[in-house]
Design a protein around this motif. Structure first.
Motif, PDB file in Angstrom:
ATOM      1  N   CYS A  48     102.422 -13.133-118.513  1.00 14.07           N
ATOM      2  CA  CYS A  48     101.857 -12.192-117.561  1.00 14.07           C
ATOM      3  C   CYS A  48     102.787 -10.995-117.458  1.00 14.07           C
ATOM      4  O   CYS A  48     103.990 -11.096-117.722  1.00 14.07           O
ATOM      5  CB  CYS A  48     101.595 -12.826-116.193  1.00 14.07           C
ATOM      6  SG  CYS A  48     103.003 -13.602-115.370  1.00 14.07           S
ATOM      7  N   ALA A  49     102.231  -9.852-117.102  1.00 11.07           N
ATOM      8  CA  ALA A  49     102.994  -8.619-117.095  1.00 11.07           C
ATOM      9  C   ALA A  49     102.309  -7.585-116.215  1.00 11.07           C
ATOM     10  O   ALA A  49     101.134  -7.721-115.869  1.00 11.07           O
ATOM     11  CB  ALA A  49     103.140  -8.063-118.512  1.00 11.07           C
ATOM     12  N   THR A  50     103.062  -6.548-115.859  1.00  9.60           N
ATOM     13  CA  THR A  50     102.469  -5.387-115.216  1.00  9.60           C
ATOM     14  C   THR A  50     102.143  -4.345-116.272  1.00  9.60           C
ATOM     15  O   THR A  50     102.798  -4.251-117.309  1.00  9.60           O
ATOM     16  CB  THR A  50     103.396  -4.771-114.163  1.00  9.60           C
ATOM     17  OG1 THR A  50     104.621  -4.355-114.770  1.00  9.60           O
ATOM     18  CG2 THR A  50     103.690  -5.764-113.049  1.00  9.60           C
ATOM     19  N   LEU A  51     101.122  -3.544-115.980  1.00  8.80           N
ATOM     20  CA  LEU A  51     100.705  -2.480-116.871  1.00  8.80           C
ATOM     21  C   LEU A  51     100.496  -1.230-116.028  1.00  8.80           C
ATOM     22  O   LEU A  51      99.742  -1.259-115.063  1.00  8.80           O
ATOM     23  CB  LEU A  51      99.423  -2.870-117.603  1.00  8.80           C
ATOM     24  CG  LEU A  51      98.849  -1.898-118.631  1.00  8.80           C
ATOM     25  CD1 LEU A  51      99.816  -1.735-119.799  1.00  8.80           C
ATOM     26  CD2 LEU A  51      97.498  -2.407-119.123  1.00  8.80           C
ATOM     27  N   TYR A  61      99.321   4.332-120.879  1.00  4.65           N
ATOM     28  CA  TYR A  61      99.446   2.931-120.492  1.00  4.65           C
ATOM     29  C   TYR A  61     100.702   2.322-121.091  1.00  4.65           C
ATOM     30  O   TYR A  61     100.920   2.374-122.299  1.00  4.65           O
ATOM     31  CB  TYR A  61      98.216   2.146-120.938  1.00  4.65           C
ATOM     32  CG  TYR A  61      96.977   2.493-120.149  1.00  4.65           C
ATOM     33  CD1 TYR A  61      96.601   1.733-119.049  1.00  4.65           C
ATOM     34  CD2 TYR A  61      96.186   3.583-120.500  1.00  4.65           C
ATOM     35  CE1 TYR A  61      95.470   2.049-118.315  1.00  4.65           C
ATOM     36  CE2 TYR A  61      95.060   3.902-119.770  1.00  4.65           C
ATOM     37  CZ  TYR A  61      94.701   3.134-118.676  1.00  4.65           C
ATOM     38  OH  TYR A  61      93.578   3.448-117.949  1.00  4.65           O
ATOM     39  N   GLN A  62     101.512   1.708-120.229  1.00  2.00           N
ATOM     40  CA  GLN A  62     102.770   1.113-120.647  1.00  2.00           C
ATOM     41  C   GLN A  62     102.993  -0.199-119.909  1.00  2.00           C
ATOM     42  O   GLN A  62     102.765  -0.284-118.697  1.00  2.00           O
ATOM     43  CB  GLN A  62     103.951   2.046-120.353  1.00  2.00           C
ATOM     44  CG  GLN A  62     103.884   3.400-121.044  1.00  2.00           C
ATOM     45  CD  GLN A  62     104.585   3.412-122.366  1.00  2.00           C
ATOM     46  OE1 GLN A  62     104.246   2.629-123.264  1.00  2.00           O
ATOM     47  NE2 GLN A  62     105.559   4.287-122.504  1.00  2.00           N
ATOM     48  N   TYR A  63     103.466  -1.219-120.629  1.00  2.91           N
ATOM     49  CA  TYR A  63     103.868  -2.452-119.977  1.00  2.91           C
ATOM     50  C   TYR A  63     105.183  -2.240-119.253  1.00  2.91           C
ATOM     51  O   TYR A  63     106.077  -1.550-119.751  1.00  2.91           O
ATOM     52  CB  TYR A  63     104.010  -3.589-120.981  1.00  2.91           C
ATOM     53  CG  TYR A  63     102.697  -4.047-121.559  1.00  2.91           C
ATOM     54  CD1 TYR A  63     101.771  -4.711-120.756  1.00  2.91           C
ATOM     55  CD2 TYR A  63     102.382  -3.818-122.892  1.00  2.91           C
ATOM     56  CE1 TYR A  63     100.559  -5.129-121.282  1.00  2.91           C
ATOM     57  CE2 TYR A  63     101.174  -4.245-123.418  1.00  2.91           C
ATOM     58  CZ  TYR A  63     100.267  -4.898-122.606  1.00  2.91           C
ATOM     59  OH  TYR A  63      99.059  -5.316-123.132  1.00  2.91           O
ATOM     60  N   TYR A  89     100.057  -0.886-110.309  1.00  2.00           N
ATOM     61  CA  TYR A  89      99.955  -1.602-111.577  1.00  2.00           C
ATOM     62  C   TYR A  89      98.598  -2.245-111.769  1.00  2.00           C
ATOM     63  O   TYR A  89      97.895  -2.559-110.815  1.00  2.00           O
ATOM     64  CB  TYR A  89     100.989  -2.736-111.657  1.00  2.00           C
ATOM     65  CG  TYR A  89     102.393  -2.387-111.265  1.00  2.00           C
ATOM     66  CD1 TYR A  89     103.208  -1.662-112.116  1.00  2.00           C
ATOM     67  CD2 TYR A  89     102.899  -2.816-110.046  1.00  2.00           C
ATOM     68  CE1 TYR A  89     104.502  -1.353-111.755  1.00  2.00           C
ATOM     69  CE2 TYR A  89     104.199  -2.516-109.679  1.00  2.00           C
ATOM     70  CZ  TYR A  89     104.991  -1.786-110.538  1.00  2.00           C
ATOM     71  OH  TYR A  89     106.284  -1.490-110.171  1.00  2.00           O
ATOM     72  N   TYR A  90      98.254  -2.458-113.034  1.00  2.00           N
ATOM     73  CA  TYR A  90      97.335  -3.506-113.406  1.00  2.00           C
ATOM     74  C   TYR A  90      98.164  -4.765-113.638  1.00  2.00           C
ATOM     75  O   TYR A  90      99.310  -4.688-114.074  1.00  2.00           O
ATOM     76  CB  TYR A  90      96.581  -3.169-114.691  1.00  2.00           C
ATOM     77  CG  TYR A  90      95.691  -1.958-114.591  1.00  2.00           C
ATOM     78  CD1 TYR A  90      94.393  -2.077-114.110  1.00  2.00           C
ATOM     79  CD2 TYR A  90      96.142  -0.715-115.007  1.00  2.00           C
ATOM     80  CE1 TYR A  90      93.569  -0.967-114.027  1.00  2.00           C
ATOM     81  CE2 TYR A  90      95.322   0.398-114.924  1.00  2.00           C
ATOM     82  CZ  TYR A  90      94.039   0.265-114.432  1.00  2.00           C
ATOM     83  OH  TYR A  90      93.222   1.366-114.358  1.00  2.00           O
ATOM     84  N   TRP A  91      97.575  -5.898-113.388  1.00  2.00           N
ATOM     85  CA  TRP A  91      98.243  -7.184-113.583  1.00  2.00           C
ATOM     86  C   TRP A  91      97.609  -7.850-114.781  1.00  2.00           C
ATOM     87  O   TRP A  91      96.421  -8.177-114.758  1.00  2.00           O
ATOM     88  CB  TRP A  91      98.135  -8.025-112.304  1.00  2.00           C
ATOM     89  CG  TRP A  91      98.651  -7.258-111.128  1.00  2.00           C
ATOM     90  CD1 TRP A  91      97.936  -6.445-110.290  1.00  2.00           C
ATOM     91  CD2 TRP A  91     100.006  -7.190-110.680  1.00  2.00           C
ATOM     92  NE1 TRP A  91      98.763  -5.891-109.334  1.00  2.00           N
ATOM     93  CE2 TRP A  91     100.041  -6.320-109.558  1.00  2.00           C
ATOM     94  CE3 TRP A  91     101.195  -7.770-111.107  1.00  2.00           C
ATOM     95  CZ2 TRP A  91     101.218  -6.031-108.870  1.00  2.00           C
ATOM     96  CZ3 TRP A  91     102.364  -7.481-110.417  1.00  2.00           C
ATOM     97  CH2 TRP A  91     102.360  -6.628-109.317  1.00  2.00           C
ATOM     98  N   ALA A  92      98.409  -8.057-115.822  1.00  2.00           N
ATOM     99  CA  ALA A  92      97.885  -8.345-117.153  1.00  2.00           C
ATOM    100  C   ALA A  92      98.277  -9.720-117.681  1.00  2.00           C
ATOM    101  O   ALA A  92      99.306 -10.291-117.294  1.00  2.00           O
ATOM    102  CB  ALA A  92      98.380  -7.284-118.148  1.00  2.00           C
TER     103      ALA A  92
END
Length: 122
Positions: free
Chosen positions: A97-100, A107-109, A34-37
């Motif tokens: 905050c969320a994962t991406l 790209y999806q949350y 993940y990216y951490w968003a």
């Protein structure tokens, strides 16, 4: 599996710096999955992507917020932090905050925190 929770102040004065922390459980912020968003939603407006941090400690920011935004992490606590400087009432919003994920460049949350309300008022 992965869960996230935001924490930090709920009220700031103009010109102060907002600092919010996202605590991650069920997964590691050093994971390449993940990216951490950070995302926010002002009242009666849509979601606004602010920026991300990845497993290598690289960051990317929204062009409109880049000059005021910084995302960092503490791997020992499995946390990542948002700092937004020089806040104004326009920064009043629900902050998430969320994962991406970026599966095949799609790209999806994924996971979302509950969100935390932040108001900027004099």
């Amino acid at each position: 599996q992965v869960s996230l929770q935001e924490s930090g102040p709920r009220l700031l004065k103009p010109a102060q710096t907002l600092s919010l922390t996202c605590t991650v459980s069920g997964g590691s912020i050093t994971s390449a999955s993940y990216y951490w968003a950070w995302i926010r939603q002002p009242p009666e407006k849509g979601l606004e992507w602010m920026g991300v941090i990845n497993y290598m400690d690289n960051t990317w920011y929204s062009p409109t917020l880049k000059s005021r935004t910084s995302i960092s992490r503490d791997t020992s606590k499995n946390q990542f932090t948002l700092q937004l400087t020089s806040v104004t009432p326009e920064d009043t919003a629900m902050y998430y905050c969320a994962t991406l994920r970026n599966d095949a460049e799609n790209y999806q949350y994924g996971h979302w925190g509950q969100g935390t309300q932040v108001a900027i008022s004099s």
